[in-house]
Design an enzyme around this catalytic site. Structure first.
Site, PDB file in Angstrom:
ATOM      1  N   GLU A   1       0.844  -1.197   0.000  1.00 24.82           N
ATOM      2  CA  GLU A   1       0.000   0.000   0.000  1.00 24.82           C
ATOM      3  C   GLU A   1       0.880   1.248   0.000  1.00 24.82           C
ATOM      4  OE1 GLU A   1      -2.987  -0.578   3.102  1.00 24.82           O
ATOM      5  OE2 GLU A   1      -3.336  -2.565   2.263  1.00 24.82           O
TER       6      GLU A   1
ATOM      7  N   LYS B   1      15.206 -10.457  -3.271  1.00 25.61           N
ATOM      8  CA  LYS B   1      15.101  -9.215  -2.499  1.00 25.61           C
ATOM      9  C   LYS B   1      14.767  -9.635  -1.073  1.00 25.61           C
ATOM     10  CE  LYS B   1      13.123  -4.599  -2.612  1.00 25.61           C
ATOM     11  NZ  LYS B   1      13.022  -4.457  -1.186  1.00 25.61           N
TER      12      LYS B   1
ATOM     13  N   CYS C   1     -19.304 -26.093  23.792  1.00 21.02           N
ATOM     14  CA  CYS C   1     -20.740 -25.991  24.000  1.00 21.02           C
ATOM     15  C   CYS C   1     -21.186 -27.358  24.498  1.00 21.02           C
ATOM     16  CB  CYS C   1     -21.426 -25.666  22.676  1.00 21.02           C
ATOM     17  SG  CYS C   1     -23.186 -25.945  22.705  1.00 21.02           S
TER      18      CYS C   1
END
Ligand code: IVH
Length: 687
Positions: free
Chosen positions: A35, A120, A431
């Site tokens: 971004e 990289k 549960c």
């Protein structure tokens, strides 16, 4: 129009400067690289279209955000450290290569160009200086001109030699990337977990934080590493005339050089290598975020020169992002087949790691607490390769003060609204209503029955099971066996052929061997191996139903938890009705194959840690040994894989990470037992 552009340029510059500060000074980036790069690219484009608006202090003109913090003494780089231009697309990359070619051609013909391609590395740039063969200084990039003195900290890195061999130049300044191996990052986070402290977000930030410690002893504990890839100042010595020869020379001097360098003759071949490396980006024990392609001949580099910010002779091809930020709308819980309640994040859908992610599991209550993610937060979402998407953590800079830590609900979302229970020492919440009263658990149980490891009913996927249970047509697995083609045609997605195929797949499943049927019933703790042991001992489903808990517990390889759970299951009226339904539906309950299992694990050594759902500790070991494998109690370099269940032993997990042994979950273990193969993503990390 120009006013609008000028305003946008100002806005972009401000925003980029704020991100620069967060990234370079605070080591806590507020947005993912991709971004940031998009904002920088937009700014660059606007400035290129309006050269009158370019300013010297624009983020496009500077390296490293122009920040120099005052924690460490400033070091002026005698040769500035430059940044790299980025690209994300093949055509853009080939366009750059074409510009290089034209730049070197001048008015004549372009000379042959060799392209050096290397990874990289996603770490921190550093410059390391040797004088008369001795390590004298290390500095961060800073703004490219002035960096910070991190000599004491870098000296703790084992990859950094203290002395160079005889014959090294009078002054040798080398540049490279300091990084934290992924296995090391995982080790550090496991220790954070153990201490109940928040996890580190990613290896890069952890490396940055580790390097900028005031106490070098802390840096030393982090086991940072280094790859060198570039020369800075060199005095008193010949240097090679190409990049590839320079790297070979650095390696001879004892400096760490990444072995994956590839030199090719044309840009298409460079692109092919980029694509290949992208597919393998998780094969190594360090993170990479792209490939750097560089002109190999130094004389050609000199002719191409640089812009204010970056050389014209190199470009970074960035891989698609594996981390993005998005909005966390809410944290919800879901109930699984066994009654386990799992919190998950409902996210604003975001494209990351090759697919759109809208939900991500948060595993359990403690994970939510440790990450401290809250509804309304902007969060970092990560999806790397084929691993499941993960919410890494919140972006605290964007948090609204009014948010509260998320609290685990106390009641189940099922119609019974039953109380949720978390036992002492258990990471999971359950549960407690029986599966028969909970529509969620009911359909999941039926989907499990039909799944590949159980009755293997092809064409009966989760969506179909959901539709059949929602309509009320299927309440028990036995109901599947009275379905007709005509009935199926009434459901969405079915045509004559698909309906006929499903009915015949259901028919085929009537003759599955007893162990598969047993496993398909979803008896707690009873996995495929336990099911096999029970079937071999009692031969029929009736025999098992009639067996006492003691009879079951007496089987070698079956633990007390399985025995109790089997007894409980058959004592339940609803379950007895399920069994009758199956028998009425024509399902065989007496097929026991006595075939020996294949020795698919011969030569392998599998360590199990933590509680598994479908295996007792002994049961797992028996299953491994029955297939020719070893099941030792501790992890070593020779271990093939470590199977991790609930509440695993931290020492085993840490050791596995340390020595690069793949860590797999129970589902992968079941597949391993079947096929002898590890999932592709669990390949051993190579150093
Ligand atoms: S060459 C003048 N090679 O990426 C060119 N840089 O985005 C200098 N990086 O500042 C850089 N791996 O910190 C080069 N193989 C590699 C690299 C690499 C990572 C970093 C480096 C640089 C940044 C630019």
């Amino acid at each position: 129009m120009t006013d609008e552009v000028a305003a946008r340029i100002d806005e972009l510059r401000d925003e980029l400067r704020a991100h620069d500060r967060a990234y370079y000074v605070d080591d806590a980036p507020t947005i993912p690289d991709v971004e940031y790069d998009a904002l920088l690219a937009e700014l660059g484009r606007l400035e290129a279209e309006h050269p009158e608006l370019v300013a010297d202090d624009s983020p496009t003109q500077r390296v490293g955000g122009g920040f120099v913090t005052t924690t460490f003494a400033p070091v002026t780089h005698r040769v500035p450290l430059m940044s790299l231009d980025n690209t994300f697309e093949r055509d853009e990359f080939l366009g750059w290569a074409e510009r290089v070619r034209r730049g070197l051609a001048g008015d004549g013909e372009a000379p042959p160009i060799r392209w050096a391609c290397e990874l990289k590395f996603d770490g921190l740039a550093v410059s390391i200086r040797y004088e008369r063969g001795r390590y004298v200084q290390a500095a961060t990039r800073g703004d490219g001109r002035v960096g910070e003195d991190v000599t004491a900290n870098v000296a703790t890195i084992a990859d950094v030699p203290e002395r160079l061999p005889d014959g090294a130049p009078e002054v040798l300044e080398v540049r490279g990337e300091i990084y934290l191996p992924v296995s090391e990052f995982d080790r550090i986070n496991a220790a954070q977990d153990e201490a109940g402290k928040p996890r580190y977000v990613n290896p890069r930030n952890t490396a940055a934080g580790s390097l900028r410690q005031k106490d070098p002893r802390i840096t030393a504990q982090r086991r940072l590493r280094l790859w060198t890839y570039q020369l800075g100042e060199v005095v008193g010595g010949e240097v090679p005339t190409s990049h590839s020869a320079t790297l070979a020379w650095l390696a001879e001097l004892g400096l760490p050089v990444n072995p994956l360098l590839t030199v090719v003759d044309d840009p298409e071949a460079a692109y092919a290598w980029i694509a290949e490396r992208e597919g393998k980006r998780h094969d190594e024990d360090y993170e990479t975020d792209g490939v750097v392609v560089k002109v190999d001949a130094l004389a050609q580099r000199d002719r191409l020169g640089s812009t204010a910010r970056a050389p014209r002779w190199a470009i970074a091809f960035k891989f698609p992002p594996e981390e993005r930020t998005t909005l966390l709308h809410d944290i919800e819980i879901s109930v699984g087949r066994t009654g386990r309640v799992t919190p998950f994040a409902r996210l604003e859908p975001v494209f990351v790691g090759g697919s759109t992610v809208g939900v991500a599991t948060l595993h359990n209550e403690d994970q939510v607490a440790v990450k401290d993610v809250r509804p309304g937060d902007t969060v970092i979402v990560r999806k790397a390769g084929d691993v499941i998407p993960e919410v890494v953590g919140p972006v605290l800079a964007g948090r609204d003060d009014a948010t509260e830590p998320w609290a685990f609900p106390t009641v189940c979302p099922c119609p019974e609204r039953s109380t949720l229970v978390r036992a002492d020492g258990d990471a999971n919440t359950y549960c407690v209503v029986p599966a028969s009263s909970c529509p969620e658990r009911r359909w999941q149980g039926i989907a499990h029955f039909a799944s590949r490891g159980a009755m293997d009913i092809e064409g009966l996927g989760e969506q179909t099971v959901l539709a059949l249970t929602r309509s009320g047509r299927v309440r028990h697995v036995g109901d599947l066996y009275s379905l007709t083609v005509d009935e199926l045609l009434g459901y969405e997605g079915f045509a004559q052929l698909s309906a006929e195929n499903l009915i015949s797949a259901i028919d085929v499943s009537r003759s599955r061997p007893l162990p598969r049927l047993l496993f398909g019933l979803g008896i707690e703790h009873l996995g495929p191996t336990g099911a096999e042991l029970l079937a071999n001992r009692f031969r029929t489903l009736d025999g098992i139903a009639a067996a006492t808990e003691e009879d079951v517990a007496a089987i070698d390889g079956v633990g007390p938890a399985i025995a109790a759970s089997v007894a409980r299951w058959f004592a339940d009226d609803d379950h007895r009705a399920t069994v009758s339904g199956l028998v009425e539906g024509g399902v065989r309950t007496d097929i026991v194959e006595t075939d020996e299992v294949e020795p698919v694990l011969a030569g392998m050594s599998i360590v199990v840690t933590g509680a598994l759902e479908g295996f007792s500790r002994d049961g797992a070991a028996t299953a491994i040994k029955a297939r020719g494998g070893k099941a030792p109690g501790s992890v070593s370099k020779k271990t093939t894989a470590v199977v991790v269940g609930d509440a695993p032993g931290a020492a085993k997990v840490t050791k596995a990470e340390e020595v690069g042994v793949p860590i797999i979950d129970e589902a992968a273990f079941v597949r391993l037992l079947e096929s002898g193969e590890l999932p592709a993503s669990a390949e051993r990390a190579t150093d």
